[in-house]
Design a protein around this motif. Structure first.
Motif, PDB file in Angstrom:
ATOM      1  N   ALA A 102       0.845  -1.197   0.000  1.00  0.00           N
ATOM      2  CA  ALA A 102       0.000   0.000   0.000  1.00  0.00           C
ATOM      3  C   ALA A 102       0.883   1.251   0.000  1.00  0.00           C
ATOM      4  O   ALA A 102       2.110   1.165  -0.102  1.00  0.00           O
ATOM      5  CB  ALA A 102      -0.936  -0.014   1.194  1.00  0.00           C
ATOM      6  N   GLN A 103       0.277   2.411   0.149  1.00  0.00           N
ATOM      7  CA  GLN A 103       1.019   3.671   0.119  1.00  0.00           C
ATOM      8  C   GLN A 103       1.143   4.273   1.519  1.00  0.00           C
ATOM      9  O   GLN A 103       0.344   3.976   2.417  1.00  0.00           O
ATOM     10  CB  GLN A 103       0.327   4.676  -0.796  1.00  0.00           C
ATOM     11  CG  GLN A 103       0.403   4.336  -2.266  1.00  0.00           C
ATOM     12  CD  GLN A 103      -0.357   5.350  -3.102  1.00  0.00           C
ATOM     13  OE1 GLN A 103      -1.564   5.252  -3.271  1.00  0.00           O
ATOM     14  NE2 GLN A 103       0.343   6.335  -3.628  1.00  0.00           N
ATOM     15  N   THR A 104       2.146   5.118   1.658  1.00  0.00           N
ATOM     16  CA  THR A 104       2.414   5.820   2.915  1.00  0.00           C
ATOM     17  C   THR A 104       2.395   7.326   2.674  1.00  0.00           C
ATOM     18  O   THR A 104       2.797   7.797   1.610  1.00  0.00           O
ATOM     19  CB  THR A 104       3.781   5.390   3.479  1.00  0.00           C
ATOM     20  OG1 THR A 104       3.656   4.096   4.069  1.00  0.00           O
ATOM     21  CG2 THR A 104       4.287   6.355   4.534  1.00  0.00           C
ATOM     22  N   GLN A 105       1.949   8.063   3.677  1.00  0.00           N
ATOM     23  CA  GLN A 105       1.957   9.525   3.613  1.00  0.00           C
ATOM     24  C   GLN A 105       2.689  10.055   4.839  1.00  0.00           C
ATOM     25  O   GLN A 105       2.345   9.722   5.984  1.00  0.00           O
ATOM     26  CB  GLN A 105       0.528  10.063   3.574  1.00  0.00           C
ATOM     27  CG  GLN A 105       0.432  11.559   3.345  1.00  0.00           C
ATOM     28  CD  GLN A 105      -1.002  12.012   3.099  1.00  0.00           C
ATOM     29  OE1 GLN A 105      -1.938  11.307   3.425  1.00  0.00           O
ATOM     30  NE2 GLN A 105      -1.156  13.176   2.508  1.00  0.00           N
ATOM     31  N   ASN A 106       3.735  10.835   4.618  1.00  0.00           N
ATOM     32  CA  ASN A 106       4.506  11.411   5.716  1.00  0.00           C
ATOM     33  C   ASN A 106       3.757  12.568   6.367  1.00  0.00           C
ATOM     34  O   ASN A 106       3.029  13.308   5.706  1.00  0.00           O
ATOM     35  CB  ASN A 106       5.855  11.926   5.204  1.00  0.00           C
ATOM     36  CG  ASN A 106       6.765  10.802   4.746  1.00  0.00           C
ATOM     37  OD1 ASN A 106       6.633   9.660   5.182  1.00  0.00           O
ATOM     38  ND2 ASN A 106       7.696  11.122   3.865  1.00  0.00           N
ATOM     39  N   PHE A 107       3.956  12.714   7.680  1.00  0.00           N
ATOM     40  CA  PHE A 107       3.397  13.868   8.383  1.00  0.00           C
ATOM     41  C   PHE A 107       4.350  14.321   9.477  1.00  0.00           C
ATOM     42  O   PHE A 107       5.197  13.566   9.956  1.00  0.00           O
ATOM     43  CB  PHE A 107       2.013  13.547   8.961  1.00  0.00           C
ATOM     44  CG  PHE A 107       2.030  12.689  10.203  1.00  0.00           C
ATOM     45  CD1 PHE A 107       1.935  13.257  11.471  1.00  0.00           C
ATOM     46  CD2 PHE A 107       2.142  11.306  10.117  1.00  0.00           C
ATOM     47  CE1 PHE A 107       1.948  12.482  12.625  1.00  0.00           C
ATOM     48  CE2 PHE A 107       2.153  10.509  11.258  1.00  0.00           C
ATOM     49  CZ  PHE A 107       2.061  11.094  12.516  1.00  0.00           C
ATOM     50  N   THR A 113      -0.977   4.094   5.650  1.00  0.00           N
ATOM     51  CA  THR A 113      -0.075   4.374   6.774  1.00  0.00           C
ATOM     52  C   THR A 113       0.298   5.844   6.786  1.00  0.00           C
ATOM     53  O   THR A 113       0.592   6.428   5.740  1.00  0.00           O
ATOM     54  CB  THR A 113       1.219   3.535   6.679  1.00  0.00           C
ATOM     55  OG1 THR A 113       0.900   2.155   6.699  1.00  0.00           O
ATOM     56  CG2 THR A 113       2.155   3.847   7.839  1.00  0.00           C
ATOM     57  N   HIS A 114       0.280   6.432   7.959  1.00  0.00           N
ATOM     58  CA  HIS A 114       0.780   7.787   8.158  1.00  0.00           C
ATOM     59  C   HIS A 114       2.117   7.680   8.893  1.00  0.00           C
ATOM     60  O   HIS A 114       2.166   7.229  10.048  1.00  0.00           O
ATOM     61  CB  HIS A 114      -0.218   8.625   8.951  1.00  0.00           C
ATOM     62  CG  HIS A 114      -1.485   8.894   8.178  1.00  0.00           C
ATOM     63  ND1 HIS A 114      -2.694   9.146   8.793  1.00  0.00           N
ATOM     64  CD2 HIS A 114      -1.734   8.936   6.840  1.00  0.00           C
ATOM     65  CE1 HIS A 114      -3.630   9.330   7.872  1.00  0.00           C
ATOM     66  NE2 HIS A 114      -3.063   9.214   6.681  1.00  0.00           N
ATOM     67  N   ARG A 115       3.159   8.084   8.213  1.00  0.00           N
ATOM     68  CA  ARG A 115       4.536   7.939   8.722  1.00  0.00           C
ATOM     69  C   ARG A 115       4.991   9.238   9.363  1.00  0.00           C
ATOM     70  O   ARG A 115       5.031  10.282   8.728  1.00  0.00           O
ATOM     71  CB  ARG A 115       5.473   7.561   7.572  1.00  0.00           C
ATOM     72  CG  ARG A 115       6.945   7.464   7.911  1.00  0.00           C
ATOM     73  CD  ARG A 115       7.697   6.986   6.676  1.00  0.00           C
ATOM     74  NE  ARG A 115       9.139   6.898   6.877  1.00  0.00           N
ATOM     75  CZ  ARG A 115      10.024   7.744   6.385  1.00  0.00           C
ATOM     76  NH1 ARG A 115       9.594   8.779   5.646  1.00  0.00           N
ATOM     77  NH2 ARG A 115      11.307   7.580   6.592  1.00  0.00           N
ATOM     78  N   ARG A 116       5.353   9.155  10.617  1.00  0.00           N
ATOM     79  CA  ARG A 116       5.728  10.342  11.385  1.00  0.00           C
ATOM     80  C   ARG A 116       7.183  10.731  11.093  1.00  0.00           C
ATOM     81  O   ARG A 116       8.098   9.911  11.200  1.00  0.00           O
ATOM     82  CB  ARG A 116       5.567  10.069  12.878  1.00  0.00           C
ATOM     83  CG  ARG A 116       5.717  11.307  13.760  1.00  0.00           C
ATOM     84  CD  ARG A 116       5.723  10.915  15.230  1.00  0.00           C
ATOM     85  NE  ARG A 116       4.543  10.168  15.611  1.00  0.00           N
ATOM     86  CZ  ARG A 116       3.402  10.719  16.057  1.00  0.00           C
ATOM     87  NH1 ARG A 116       3.320  12.034  16.175  1.00  0.00           N
ATOM     88  NH2 ARG A 116       2.372   9.960  16.386  1.00  0.00           N
ATOM     89  N   LEU A 117       7.391  11.975  10.740  1.00  0.00           N
ATOM     90  CA  LEU A 117       8.739  12.507  10.558  1.00  0.00           C
ATOM     91  C   LEU A 117       9.132  13.265  11.815  1.00  0.00           C
ATOM     92  O   LEU A 117       8.414  14.142  12.279  1.00  0.00           O
ATOM     93  CB  LEU A 117       8.782  13.453   9.357  1.00  0.00           C
ATOM     94  CG  LEU A 117       8.436  12.852   7.987  1.00  0.00           C
ATOM     95  CD1 LEU A 117       8.526  13.934   6.915  1.00  0.00           C
ATOM     96  CD2 LEU A 117       9.356  11.693   7.642  1.00  0.00           C
ATOM     97  N   HIS A 118      10.282  12.916  12.375  1.00  0.00           N
ATOM     98  CA  HIS A 118      10.783  13.650  13.534  1.00  0.00           C
ATOM     99  C   HIS A 118      12.295  13.586  13.529  1.00  0.00           C
ATOM    100  O   HIS A 118      12.901  12.831  12.777  1.00  0.00           O
ATOM    101  CB  HIS A 118      10.201  13.108  14.842  1.00  0.00           C
ATOM    102  CG  HIS A 118      10.335  11.619  14.990  1.00  0.00           C
ATOM    103  ND1 HIS A 118      11.411  11.014  15.567  1.00  0.00           N
ATOM    104  CD2 HIS A 118       9.508  10.617  14.599  1.00  0.00           C
ATOM    105  CE1 HIS A 118      11.244   9.701  15.550  1.00  0.00           C
ATOM    106  NE2 HIS A 118      10.104   9.442  14.967  1.00  0.00           N
TER     107      HIS A 118
END
Length: 316
Positions: free
Chosen positions: A122-127, A205-210
């Motif tokens: 599936a696809q992922t979107q960074n946040f 999936t929502h991928r957390r950027l930190h």
């Protein structure tokens, strides 16, 4: 969809007390309910494990484990432990700081069964605190998914994009020596087991950027980036060398030669330099090794030597 199919969600965690509750809440919110979520703590110093235990008390589908002291530290060790404790028909690898959309499991399970595939992507979107970025759209080749394309990095995807069948996951282990790009190593091995995959054009999936992550620390400079890539290429080559073609072996070796040459031009000693030289000799022969060594000397002394390197990499 087969409602009785059990999905195992396996999550390693380390010092994520401030984030893991939100991740596990996203698991609780799933529209498909026949799942088990196995969380393996990697020796956290904060309250991560206590938070996971509270979720276990609230819902028996959560299971908490701690990495034994005699196991190698790291997320890969925790993933292997988690898989050994799991019983699901399907497996999803997830991270303790990212979020599932509510239909994450439902869509993946429906698609893998409808397509009769061994895995789906599936696809992922960074946040981040600044909001969401555009979803990442994976390149799809018209001829389908091949191991060679992934190994040579013509295609790729994230760890948590994939759902795979248990009988496939049971034939692969996460390489516990790697601290970054573990998913590259894992999916190279998966695709040598099966290429029967199916893309899902939907963000699940929502991928957390930190700022704090092992990979960001290791890629904070070009030299550390190249050193980390040498490690992942080297370990991956060792894992799959008996299953790949001569062409892929040559491309692997060329990548290691390029990376090590780039490091010596920055006056850095490449990791595994002697192992790389031995590999160059096996793949490109004495002539290749000679010109490879000359390129390294030239790179270290005058920061040139590209033409020598090209001769070393030429087909023998």
């Amino acid at each position: 969809m087969q409602e009785h199919s059990l999905v195992s969600i396996i999550i390693p965690t380390y010092n994520r007390a401030h984030l893991i509750g939100e991740t596990l809440d996203s698991v609780l919110a799933q529209t498909y309910t026949n799942w088990e979520c196995i969380v393996v703590d990697d020796g956290s110093f904060d309250s991560s494990y206590s938070i996971v235990k509270k979720f276990c008390e609230k819902d028996k589908r959560f299971k908490a484990f701690q990495r034994p002291g005699n196991s190698i530290k790291g997320a890969n060790s925790c993933r292997n432990i988690g898989f050994d404790q799991s019983t699901g028909d399907y497996v999803i690898w997830f991270d303790s700081d990212d979020l599932m959309t509510p239909d994450h499991l439902e869509v993946k399970l429906e698609e893998i069964q409808k397509a009769q595939a061994d895995f789906v992507i599936a696809q992922t979107q960074n946040f981040s605190e600044n909001g969401f970025e555009a979803p990442y759209v994976y390149e799809q080749k018209p001829y389908g998914i091949t191991a060679e394309d992934f190994i040579l990095r013509r295609i790729h995807w994230y760890t948590y994009d994939v759902m795979l069948k248990r009988n496939v996951a049971g034939r692969i282990r996460w390489n516990e020596n790697l601290q970054s790009w573990q998913d590259y190593n894992y999916f190279c091995k998966m695709l040598l087991v099966t290429t029967k995959g199916h893309y899902i054009p939907q963000v699940l999936t929502h991928r957390r950027l930190h700022r704090v992550s092992i990979q960001q620390q290791m890629t904070s400079s070009f030299s550390s980036f190249k050193s980390a890539l040498i490690d992942v290429y080297w370990y991956t080559f060792q894992d799959i060398k008996h299953q790949i073609s001569k062409h892929i072996k040559k491309e692997f070796t060329r990548n290691l030669m390029n990376l090590s040459f780039g490091l010596v031009k920055e006056y850095k000693i490449p990791p595994r330099i002697f192992q790389i030289a031995s590999l160059v000799f096996r793949v490109f022969g004495f002539r290749g090794l000679l010109f490879y060594k000359l390129s390294l000397v030239s790179g270290a002394c005058i920061r040139k030597g590209e033409s020598l390197l090209e001769v070393a990499k030429s087909k023998n």
